[in-house]
Design a protein around this motif. Structure first.
Motif, PDB file in Angstrom:
ATOM      1  N   SER A 106       1.185   3.428  39.016  1.00 14.30           N
ATOM      2  CA  SER A 106       0.249   2.397  39.461  1.00 14.30           C
ATOM      3  C   SER A 106      -0.152   2.606  40.908  1.00 14.30           C
ATOM      4  O   SER A 106      -1.210   2.149  41.333  1.00 14.30           O
ATOM      5  CB  SER A 106       0.872   1.006  39.296  1.00 14.30           C
ATOM      6  OG  SER A 106       1.941   0.815  40.193  1.00 14.30           O
ATOM      7  N   TRP A 136      -5.448  -1.999  36.959  1.00 15.58           N
ATOM      8  CA  TRP A 136      -5.085  -0.816  37.739  1.00 15.58           C
ATOM      9  C   TRP A 136      -5.941   0.345  37.260  1.00 15.58           C
ATOM     10  O   TRP A 136      -5.887   0.720  36.093  1.00 15.58           O
ATOM     11  CB  TRP A 136      -3.604  -0.488  37.558  1.00 15.58           C
ATOM     12  CG  TRP A 136      -2.700  -1.570  38.079  1.00 15.58           C
ATOM     13  CD1 TRP A 136      -2.166  -2.614  37.380  1.00 15.58           C
ATOM     14  CD2 TRP A 136      -2.223  -1.715  39.414  1.00 15.58           C
ATOM     15  NE1 TRP A 136      -1.399  -3.398  38.188  1.00 15.58           N
ATOM     16  CE2 TRP A 136      -1.402  -2.871  39.455  1.00 15.58           C
ATOM     17  CE3 TRP A 136      -2.399  -0.980  40.594  1.00 15.58           C
ATOM     18  CZ2 TRP A 136      -0.774  -3.307  40.615  1.00 15.58           C
ATOM     19  CZ3 TRP A 136      -1.767  -1.409  41.753  1.00 15.58           C
ATOM     20  CH2 TRP A 136      -0.974  -2.556  41.764  1.00 15.58           C
ATOM     21  N   PHE A 179      -6.674  -1.712  42.414  1.00 12.52           N
ATOM     22  CA  PHE A 179      -6.430  -2.934  41.664  1.00 12.52           C
ATOM     23  C   PHE A 179      -7.675  -3.796  41.767  1.00 12.52           C
ATOM     24  O   PHE A 179      -7.938  -4.406  42.811  1.00 12.52           O
ATOM     25  CB  PHE A 179      -5.209  -3.661  42.227  1.00 12.52           C
ATOM     26  CG  PHE A 179      -4.772  -4.854  41.420  1.00 12.52           C
ATOM     27  CD1 PHE A 179      -4.258  -4.700  40.138  1.00 12.52           C
ATOM     28  CD2 PHE A 179      -4.868  -6.135  41.944  1.00 12.52           C
ATOM     29  CE1 PHE A 179      -3.841  -5.804  39.394  1.00 12.52           C
ATOM     30  CE2 PHE A 179      -4.450  -7.236  41.217  1.00 12.52           C
ATOM     31  CZ  PHE A 179      -3.936  -7.067  39.935  1.00 12.52           C
TER      32      PHE A 179
END
Length: 488
Positions: free
Chosen positions: A8, A18, A13
């Protein structure tokens, strides 16, 4: 999703998703101590900026109407999560930013404190101030309302706390946020925060984090039509440009910029305590702090003893790889460009002052350099060095010390040591800075005190009621409780 460095952290974001950036350009986020890869990003571009601001604008409509209790629950949960995962977050900060363990712990503690302080803001948004009117029978209600969307640009040196001090208050006051952390510390300064708030239950789109290179987006983040406020922390040169671009688009700005903080030791000071504070204030995080002690002024009656003791102690400060030794106090300089800037100042200093401690470069670490007998108009004294280089200057009178302290375009922080507290308070009040500390070093922050600078050190204040004002606007609602006669 674990806060251990994971896939991630190669993402952005946006709108609760993500995702890779749209530029196709790859960036490697490096450990400044050994240049190992911490994370690899596919960077964003203007398309991602549009998407993030659009998501924020849409999400803010519902978020501003969310109940006080629901907002507080998200914020308090975020603070709890940050504290629960402090070891993981500290490990990330040490690897990505070159932070010492002590500095990482301070940053995490302060960030949790900022979130908890912000959790009190939602209730303030619902309680109007009632002012009397000159018109009979009228009542004036003054509400604080969200501005809408806030764009946040944060730096590399204290990435977590310098992002959080804008993100948490902005969210708490009913705004949505698009955060652009420094790409060198995008994990610590952005993606950790996104993951914390995601797990805390913040609705999708209220917080968005971009991993972008300024070379790819230029002024687009600032000039974009959606954000109403731009919160920027960084250099004065860039801050001036941010202010110019924002003003052309009628946006408000909150600017926390550079510093050249004086540390003044009056003749009645406790020398041992002043020495300890000066060493911390100068060398904390390798000197890479806007509030760092940049000029040390010492009364001539204490000067020789201060210089010799300062050098002796500076030689003993632990340095090296903070990820290996938790006692390391001086870690790596953030990048080679900054290293060369510091080395250039050192070379200039050798022609301007007496070099009483010559440090050395060991890989990406620079050990302490100390110069004495400098002039206040020298390169050493007038440069925001952002490195472990101390400049010590003698003075003869209190009036001279004050004039020297104020002889700088900057005005962020300052400190003065004296055994007479009233004298210290009076001296501190006359220093041209937003913050001044008596019998302490220059690096201080407190959620209950206004943080910010004067002159070229910025506009606006963070923390408490001051950031509450920065991130809200006032709405006047009048109520005519008695019938008002009109002439027609």
């Amino acid at each position: 999703m674990s806060l251990a460095i994971s896939k991630s952290y190669g993402k952005q974001f946006i709108a609760g998703v993500w995702k890779d950036g749209s530029s196709g350009k790859t960036y490697q986020d490096l450990n400044p101590y050994n240049n190992e890869v911490v994370a690899t990003f596919i960077l964003g571009n203007e398309t991602d900026v549009d998407e993030a601001y659009s998501a924020a604008k849409e999400a803010q409509k519902a978020w501003k109407e969310t109940s006080v209790e629901a907002k507080k629950q998200v914020l308090m949960r975020a603070a709890e999560l940050l504290e629960q995962r402090k070891d993981e977050v500290a490990a990330i900060m040490i690897k990505e930013t070159g932070s010492s363990m002590a500095k990482a712990q301070i940053e995490i503690k302060n960030s949790a404190g900022i979130i908890r302080a912000a959790a009190q803001y939602p209730e303030l948004m619902t309680n109007p101030r009632v002012n009397p009117s000159v018109i009979p029978g009228k009542e004036n209600l003054i509400y604080h309302v969200p501005v809408g969307v806030i764009g946040v640009i944060s730096p590399f040196n204290f990435p977590l706390v310098l992002s959080m001090r804008s993100v948490a208050p902005a969210i708490a006051t009913g705004n949505a946020v698009v955060l652009k952390p420094d790409i060198q510390t995008a994990v610590s300064g952005g993606l950790v925060i996104a993951e914390i708030f995601e797990e805390a239950g913040l609705p999708k789109g209220v917080l968005n984090v971009l991993t972008v290179d300024i070379a790819d987006i230029g002024d687009y983040f600032i000039a974009h039509p959606v954000p109403k406020v731009i919160s920027f922390t960084g250099s004065t040169a860039v801050g001036r440009h941010v202010g110019e671009v924002a003003s052309r688009n009628l946006k408000r700005v909150s600017l926390e910029l550079g510093g050249n903080s004086p540390f003044v030791v009056l003749e009645d000071a406790d020398l041992e305590k002043a020495l300890s504070a000066a060493l911390f204030g100068k060398f904390f995080h390798q000197g890479q702090i806007c509030m760092i002690t940049n000029r040390i002024f010492v009364h001539r009656s204490l000067y020789d003893q201060f210089v010799s003791s300062f050098v002796e102690r500076a030689q003993k400060i632990p340095y090296g790889d903070p990820s290996v030794d938790p006692n390391v106090f001086i870690g790596p300089i953030i990048n080679e460009k900054q290293m060369q800037k510091v080395l250039n100042v050192i070379e200039a200093g050798k022609t301007e002052a007496r070099l009483v401690l010559e440090g050395q470069r060991i890989g990406n670490v620079l050990t302490p350099f100390v110069f004495a007998d400098a002039k206040n108009d020298s390169t050493l004294a007038q440069t925001e060095i952002f490195g472990p280089v101390a400049t010590i200057i003698p003075f003869d009178t209190e009036e001279e010390a004050l004039a020297l302290a104020n002889d700088t375009p900057y005005g962020l922080s300052a400190s003065v040591f004296t055994s007479d507290l009233e004298r210290g308070i009076e001296f501190a009040r006359h220093i041209e800075s937003g913050m001044a500390h008596v019998n302490d070093q220059t690096i201080n922050d407190d959620p209950n005190a206004p943080f910010g600078g004067e002159k070229a050190s910025g506009l606006g204040r963070f923390n408490g009621e001051w950031i509450f004002e920065e991130f809200t606007t006032r709405k006047w609602v009048s109520v005519q409780r008695e019938y008002r006669d009109f002439p027609f």
